[in-house]
Design a protein around this motif. Structure first.
Motif, PDB file in Angstrom:
ATOM      1  N   ALA B  20       0.861  -1.048   0.023  1.00 32.91           N
ATOM      2  CA  ALA B  20      -0.031   0.095  -0.082  1.00 32.91           C
ATOM      3  C   ALA B  20       0.658   1.421  -0.063  1.00 32.91           C
ATOM      4  CB  ALA B  20      -0.877   0.133   1.243  1.00 32.91           C
ATOM      5  N   ALA B  21       1.792   1.440   0.630  1.00 27.54           N
ATOM      6  CA  ALA B  21       2.825   2.659   0.818  1.00 27.54           C
ATOM      7  C   ALA B  21       3.664   2.623  -0.583  1.00 27.54           C
ATOM      8  CB  ALA B  21       3.775   2.200   1.957  1.00 27.54           C
ATOM      9  N   ASN B  22       3.963   1.447  -1.037  1.00 28.25           N
ATOM     10  CA  ASN B  22       4.531   1.478  -2.544  1.00 28.25           C
ATOM     11  C   ASN B  22       3.600   2.139  -3.662  1.00 28.25           C
ATOM     12  OD1 ASN B  22       7.255   0.573  -1.890  1.00 28.25           O
ATOM     13  ND2 ASN B  22       6.318  -1.395  -1.861  1.00 28.25           N
ATOM     14  N   LEU B  23       2.304   1.671  -3.442  1.00 22.43           N
ATOM     15  CA  LEU B  23       1.244   2.148  -4.243  1.00 22.43           C
ATOM     16  C   LEU B  23       0.987   3.571  -4.254  1.00 22.43           C
ATOM     17  CD1 LEU B  23       0.036   0.374  -6.544  1.00 22.43           C
ATOM     18  CD2 LEU B  23      -2.057   0.116  -4.716  1.00 22.43           C
ATOM     19  N   LEU B  24       1.034   4.127  -2.812  1.00 19.95           N
ATOM     20  CA  LEU B  24       0.787   5.297  -2.705  1.00 19.95           C
ATOM     21  C   LEU B  24       1.921   6.264  -3.358  1.00 19.95           C
ATOM     22  CD1 LEU B  24      -1.394   7.157  -1.262  1.00 19.95           C
ATOM     23  CD2 LEU B  24      -0.008   7.131   0.812  1.00 19.95           C
ATOM     24  N   ALA B  25       3.094   5.756  -3.076  1.00 25.01           N
ATOM     25  CA  ALA B  25       4.328   6.530  -3.625  1.00 25.01           C
ATOM     26  C   ALA B  25       4.077   6.609  -5.182  1.00 25.01           C
ATOM     27  CB  ALA B  25       5.708   5.894  -3.238  1.00 25.01           C
ATOM     28  N   PHE B  27       1.511   6.667  -7.036  1.00 24.87           N
ATOM     29  CA  PHE B  27       0.274   7.248  -7.350  1.00 24.87           C
ATOM     30  C   PHE B  27       0.697   8.813  -7.125  1.00 24.87           C
ATOM     31  CE2 PHE B  27      -2.748   3.730  -7.185  1.00 24.87           C
ATOM     32  CZ  PHE B  27      -2.845   3.792  -8.383  1.00 24.87           C
ATOM     33  N   ILE B  28       1.281   9.082  -5.861  1.00 24.76           N
ATOM     34  CA  ILE B  28       1.771  10.509  -5.867  1.00 24.76           C
ATOM     35  C   ILE B  28       2.510  11.136  -7.018  1.00 24.76           C
ATOM     36  CG2 ILE B  28       3.172  11.972  -4.190  1.00 24.76           C
ATOM     37  CD1 ILE B  28       2.222  10.615  -1.869  1.00 24.76           C
ATOM     38  N   CYS B 347       6.508  -0.881  -6.943  1.00 23.40           N
ATOM     39  CA  CYS B 347       6.022  -2.087  -6.065  1.00 23.40           C
ATOM     40  C   CYS B 347       6.778  -3.287  -6.540  1.00 23.40           C
ATOM     41  CB  CYS B 347       4.494  -2.269  -6.595  1.00 23.40           C
ATOM     42  SG  CYS B 347       3.354  -1.291  -6.164  1.00 23.40           S
TER      43      CYS B 347
END
Lengths: 328, 370
Positions: B20-25, B27-28, B347
């Motif tokens: 989730a953290a990787n995905l968020l990064a 997308f940012i 990811c």
């Protein structure tokens, strides 16, 4: 719900910008895999659509296909969003178009490079072999070694059609002419691989060819570059590519996809659009070779006279160019 | 890669929080790219999400794409468990399609659907497996590196298919290299058609029965790897080949077995594409799914559930991405590829960037566990 509000929004936006009600005429183009900036086939379609936009002020929707399943999806999305004049670029869209056109009977479709036999579909096909015949003649006349080259994209029937016309044209001028033929690849990457195109061109130049015809979409850019690097000549395709490497592009086999797209939009807007098959050859100025300030010095008056004579003979039926598709 | 790094996390955090953290990064960063071209990133994000999950039809498309990724993801992952990097999913899927296609063309008019579909499944599996077995043999007995040979086999597969489609299987008298259409018995029903026969209304989408088969394959994959002797042998070879030999396992035999299974799984892409959507053999139906399968396996941590979720993510990116380029003309298809690339980068390749920090955070929150 969200889609509905989005549609309402875009309707509102349209109402402010254009006086024409979108229900009357709404245009869309679905480009094929090469992408609209391939400097060649798709780009010609793009120019046609842009010309229409500039002249009428009516904008159009567009979609570039990146996956096989998206052809179906792209066409269907356009129809559902209210587009009633949809142009599908490229033969690969024939099968999906047949499906979508049956579902959206009120919409009008024009397909380039394939025939779909439905009342609401207009099929535009070109006699690429006739145009290729002429540039084949030009190649053989410009060649000092008697050896000319052909570089295709993928080994598919359409490209064989180009190649066959080219070979016949070259042999018409010089029966002893030798024609080297190479295909760039076996995947759609072959339409956009200038590096490989350049390598193939270099190897053909090394074998003695001094004019090479590229019928390979974006790959041709590499062929043109290689011609310049080796101080030899290349022939462009689909769009007029003479300006890309001025002085090293003998001519371009132009295929007026831009005119076909423009005409389709224009006739639909004027309510004169009709279904059926349109075959565009030399006679209809659908194909031809390009002359401009960049290749003036390369095509001599004598060559031009011979090309024009051959053009007239093909139109009159005195020269028969074999159509690879009909041969089968 | 299965060795636990020093800053190890609880298992659930490894599976949920880290991706989730990787995905968020990802997308940012994608959002910043969208800002750079002068569009509103939040609007782009909402089009992406509603484009992928907004209504029944877009969900159908998302799951249809995900189906392909489940097959290729499982194919890559199972080979990974034996320490083999199968880059040839693309070619195996292509040749699998030849098997499926030939079976459907020849037998489609003769057999009823309940027999035809299993026959086509077997044909696809057999052709895909056969195509993967050649590099496997070369790796096992001749020492040719499987990464190199499987890549080369992709090109050979593409050449073979182009030749066959243009010269042999093409329906005569047309531009496009496509075969004849399959008989109705040799097609997989779309889910919306099946729903209709029960009186339910469902939006039209290419989602078909192959999706169910993909889920079955994922379930089978889990049981096979973790509950059978073969699965144990595969994992043993992958974890420590020397120890596996000492335990009486033949790595050569396992290499061939696992690659055959891998090729068969990749070959199932053809069920979804040819029998489920196109109803004919076409050129290039594999469209890069084999390669994306590598990223799917990587993000899914080579686990069945992880692969299914990663497939859903990529299905959503494919479907949402195409809606995005349709609704925002400035977002070109190249930009959609950039967004997909960032997700893979964060990811897959940079999976451990945040691991240390998140582990630190966990230690601070749960001092007892440390």
């Amino acid at each position: 719900m969200i889609r509905a509000s989005f549609a309402a929004l875009s309707l509102a936006a349209l109402a402010f910008t254009t006086p024409v009600s979108p229900a009357e005429f709404s245009a869309a183009v679905v480009f094929d895999m090469g992408g609209k900036f391939d400097k060649s086939f798709n780009e010609a379609a793009y120019h046609g659509a842009e010309r229409f936009k500039k002249e009428t002020g009516i904008s159009y929707r567009e979609f570039e296909v990146t996956q096989e399943a998206q052809r179906d999806q792209g066409l269907r999305n356009m129809a559902r969003r209210g587009a009633n004049m949809i142009i599908a670029i490229g033969f690969a869209q024939a099968t999906p178009l047949e499906k979508v056109a049956k579902e959206y009977k009120h919409a009008r479709f024009t397909i380039i490079d394939a025939v779909v036999d439905l009342p609401n579909v207009q099929s535009v096909v070109f006699k690429e072999h006739e145009g290729s015949f002429l540039v084949g003649m030009a190649a053989a006349m410009a060649s000092k070694t008697g050896k000319v080259g052909f570089i295709g994209g993928m080994d598919i029937p359409l490209i064989r059609k180009f190649a066959l016309g080219y070979v016949e044209g070259a042999k018409y001028v010089n029966p002893a002419a030798e024609v080297f033929q190479n295909m760039t690849g076996t995947t759609p990457a072959a339409w956009n691989d200038p590096t490989k195109g350049g390598e193939l061109a270099r190897s053909q130049f090394d074998r003695g060819a001094d004019v090479i015809y590229a019928a390979a979409g974006g790959t041709g850019i590499g062929v043109l570059q290689a011609a310049k690097d080796n101080k030899k000549l290349a022939i462009g395709v689909d769009s007029n590519q003479n300006h890309l490497q001025p002085g090293f592009v003998l001519t371009s086999m132009i295929k007026r996809v831009d005119v076909a797209v423009y005409e389709a939009f224009k006739s639909a807007k004027d309510n004169k659009w009709k279904g059926g098959v349109k075959v565009l050859g030399l006679k209809e100025d659908g194909v031809g070779y390009s002359m401009d300030e960049h290749n003036k010095a390369l095509i001599t008056a004598d060559m031009k006279a011979k090309l024009d004579a051959a053009r007239a003979d093909i139109i009159a039926g005195k020269i028969k160019v074999t159509d690879y598709m009909a041969k089968k | 890669m299965s060795a636990a790094p020093p800053s190890s996390l609880p298992r659930w955090a490894d599976v949920v929080v880290l991706p989730a953290a990787n995905l968020l990064a990802a997308f940012i960063l994608s959002g910043l790219v969208v800002v750079a071209i002068g569009e509103n990133p939040f609007q782009a994000m909402s089009i992406l999400v509603t484009g992928a999950f907004g209504n029944a039809e877009s969900i159908g498309y998302t799951l249809y794409y995900a189906t392909n990724f489940v097959f290729t993801g499982l194919a890559v992952a199972i080979a990974f468990h034996a320490g083999l990097f199968n880059i040839g999913g693309e070619g195996q899927a292509y040749i699998g399609g030849l098997g499926v296609g030939l079976a459907c063309l020849w037998l489609g008019g003769l057999l009823p659907a309940p027999i035809m579909v299993p026959v086509a499944i077997l044909a696809g599996a057999a052709f895909g497996a056969a195509w993967a077995t050649v590099p496997a043999y070369l790796q096992a007995y001749r020492g040719s590196h499987i990464v190199i040979t499987t890549i080369m086999f992709n090109f050979i597969a593409a050449s073979v298919m182009t030749y066959l489609m243009v010269n042999v299987l093409i329906k005569p008298g047309q531009q496009s290299p496509e075969s004849h259409e399959f008989a109705a018995a040799a097609t997989l029903p779309r889910l919306h058609e099946m729903a209709e026969s029960f009186g339910l209304e469902m939006a039209t989408s290419p989602l078909n029965l192959a999706f169910v088969w993909a889920l079955l394959c994922a379930g089978w994959y889990h049981l096979f790897l973790w509950r059978t002797r073969w699965g144990y042998e595969i994992r043993a070879v992958g974890a420590n080949e020397t120890a596996a030999i000492y335990a009486g396992i033949s790595p050569a035999r396992i290499t061939i077995l696992v690659m055959a299974i891998s090729g068969a799984l990749a070959g199932f892409v053809a069920l979804n594409e040819l029998m489920g959507v196109h109803y004919r053999i076409i050129l290039n139906f594999t469209g890069g799914y084999g390669f994306v399968g590598i990223a799917v396996a990587l993000i899914g941590r080579n686990r069945a559930l992880g692969i299914c979720l990663a497939s859903l993510l990529f299905g959503a990116l494919y479907q949402g991405g195409s809606e995005l380029s349709l609704d925002m003309p400035t977002v070109t298809r190249e930009l959609v590829v950039v967004i997909q690339g960032l997700v893979i980068l964060f990811c897959g390749a940079l999976e451990n960037v945040f691991r240390g920090r998140i582990a630190q955070l966990f230690r601070r929150l749960t001092p007892a566990a440390a």
